[in-house]
Design an enzyme around this catalytic site. Sequence first.
Site, PDB file in Angstrom:
ATOM      1  N   HIS A  37      -0.350  -7.330   8.373  1.00 59.52           N
ATOM      2  CA  HIS A  37       0.768  -6.545   7.762  1.00 59.52           C
ATOM      3  C   HIS A  37       1.918  -6.327   8.583  1.00 59.52           C
ATOM      4  CE1 HIS A  37       1.947  -3.583   4.593  1.00 59.52           C
ATOM      5  NE2 HIS A  37       2.617  -3.078   5.556  1.00 59.52           N
ATOM      6  N   GLU A  38       1.644  -5.844   9.739  1.00 62.72           N
ATOM      7  CA  GLU A  38       2.969  -5.534  10.618  1.00 62.72           C
ATOM      8  C   GLU A  38       3.426  -6.710  11.252  1.00 62.72           C
ATOM      9  OE1 GLU A  38       3.784  -2.501  10.280  1.00 62.72           O
ATOM     10  OE2 GLU A  38       1.902  -1.353   9.585  1.00 62.72           O
ATOM     11  N   HIS A  70       5.979  -7.541   8.828  1.00 60.82           N
ATOM     12  CA  HIS A  70       7.180  -6.915   8.816  1.00 60.82           C
ATOM     13  C   HIS A  70       8.201  -7.427   9.943  1.00 60.82           C
ATOM     14  CE1 HIS A  70       6.846  -3.485   5.830  1.00 60.82           C
ATOM     15  NE2 HIS A  70       5.501  -3.100   6.347  1.00 60.82           N
ATOM     16  N   GLU A  79       8.456  -4.424   2.716  1.00 64.54           N
ATOM     17  CA  GLU A  79       7.282  -4.511   2.327  1.00 64.54           C
ATOM     18  C   GLU A  79       6.672  -5.898   1.442  1.00 64.54           C
ATOM     19  OE1 GLU A  79       5.607  -2.040   3.503  1.00 64.54           O
ATOM     20  OE2 GLU A  79       3.260  -2.057   2.296  1.00 64.54           O
TER      21      GLU A  79
HETATM   22 ZN    ZN Z   1       4.372  -1.897   5.333  1.00 69.33          ZN
END
Ligand code: ZN
Length: 537
Positions: free
Chosen positions: A294-295, A298, A324
Amino acid sequence: MTTSGDTQNPKDAPKAGLKSAEDALSELKAHQAVVSDLSQAQAVLSWDENVYLPAGAAAARGQQLATLSKVIHERATDPRIGEWLELLESSNAADTKADTDTKADTDTDKTALLRETRRGFDHATKLPGEFVETFTRARSAAQSAWVGARAASDFSQFAPHLEKMVELNLRHADFLGFELHPYDALHDLYEPGSSTDKVRAVFAELRDATVPLVRDIAERGRDVSDAPVRQTFPEAEQEAFGVRMAAAFGYDFEHGRLDRTVHPFATSFSKYDVRITTRYEPGFLNPALFGTLHEAGHAMYEQGISSDYDRSVLGQAVSLGIHESQSRLWENLVGRSRGFWRWAYPQLQETFPEQLGGVSQDDFYAAVNKVEPSLIRVEADEVTYNLHVMVRFELELALLEGALKVSELPEAWNAKYKEYLGVVPPNDAEGCLQDIHWSIGMMGYFPTYTLGNIMSVQLFEAAKAAQPTLETDLEQGRFDGLLGWLRENVHEHGSRYQPTELLKRATGSDLDAGPYVAYLNKKFRALYGVEGDGADK
Ligand code: ZN
């Protein structure tokens, strides 16, 4: 202060209004380059505060950050910015031929630069200093009250602070200005171009599709066990595997690093240094594994912004929703897909032979996709996650409208959880006190999580349409095609296009929950062996 990028020469600077548009533009850019440097230095100090700060240094670091905030705010509200803007906005003749882009591109860039500058300057200058100070003080008090209230699971300790936050958010919205709803002004801070009505419409569609899907899974779905991911997984191996996957996706460790923290995040100190953090649970594989992916999603966005926008307001991510969409795309559409695990699972089994040697790929795929209505948003699966967001959106809207009193919040929260998810929090710590957002004054933020989910599928579908081999590439561990498409259609642009325009250019569509609803139904009805698409329920 030594500031290499600041070409402003105060001693002989005439009023900007007397200058040419060309001078005004270069002075504005130089001014913003310094603000950008200061903000990135501030981000380094914050990262360090969250990752490495010794306990005894908190007060000193707080002072340093406060000073930097003050300096940045002074620069961001410098009256010369207003003068430069007025001159540039009224002039169509600013000469930007020095740029190497095509004329059309530089025009777009200049328009975008003025738009983003105007937005930031108006926001910073519309708020009276007295209000900013009051809000800052109230936020500090509310945040520490929230920490105590959550630990004691006692909403009454937080209630007066939440009342204050509602009041201050309404004042904030008044200062910013709005046409229909104060929520529009607040939400726009995080998602420019979105609105309360748009959020209401896409959320209604998503809710109508998700509630029956959750119900069908609970009532008629086969049992899916997450036992495979709930074994003992040593942290060092978890980390090594997470790093390998993030690097395979295309997260550039030459321009980033992975560290440990309590509340994981990604942070950018320029596209040349974008760092991620994660948290390891020895008894549960998911938090660190999917948290890292997830990170990394980003971070790859920030690493991919065009170097043309270094030290410029255009060198920033354009919205939280778009941000996101990138993290969710890599975490879920890639990281929780069957195709990805065809390639990755043998490697994971090699990393954890004792734990996973006897677990089939199908059982592992099911385990990382288990759907279970739960109380805590940050631990929620793909299907139920958005219902958590909707609860918060509806309640914060009702608080701002005065339709819900703060004292009634715990009861209203629990009723919505019962209605949407079929679960009721046993206490407020696991209910309305679980998130930090309201305690730090953020109202209008929550919807961006779901907007990101919706856009992640729209973008993924567009990438697949552009690259017919994309899904077989993922099955073979080739991610550069997908990353390349995202670079070209999303990352590179920074803040050049507004989120709505960026999405339209990339996908040909406006925000549309349809593809996301179809994705959820297809994936999870197959996994749980339940028929239909929920539409007839
Ligand atoms: Zn996030």
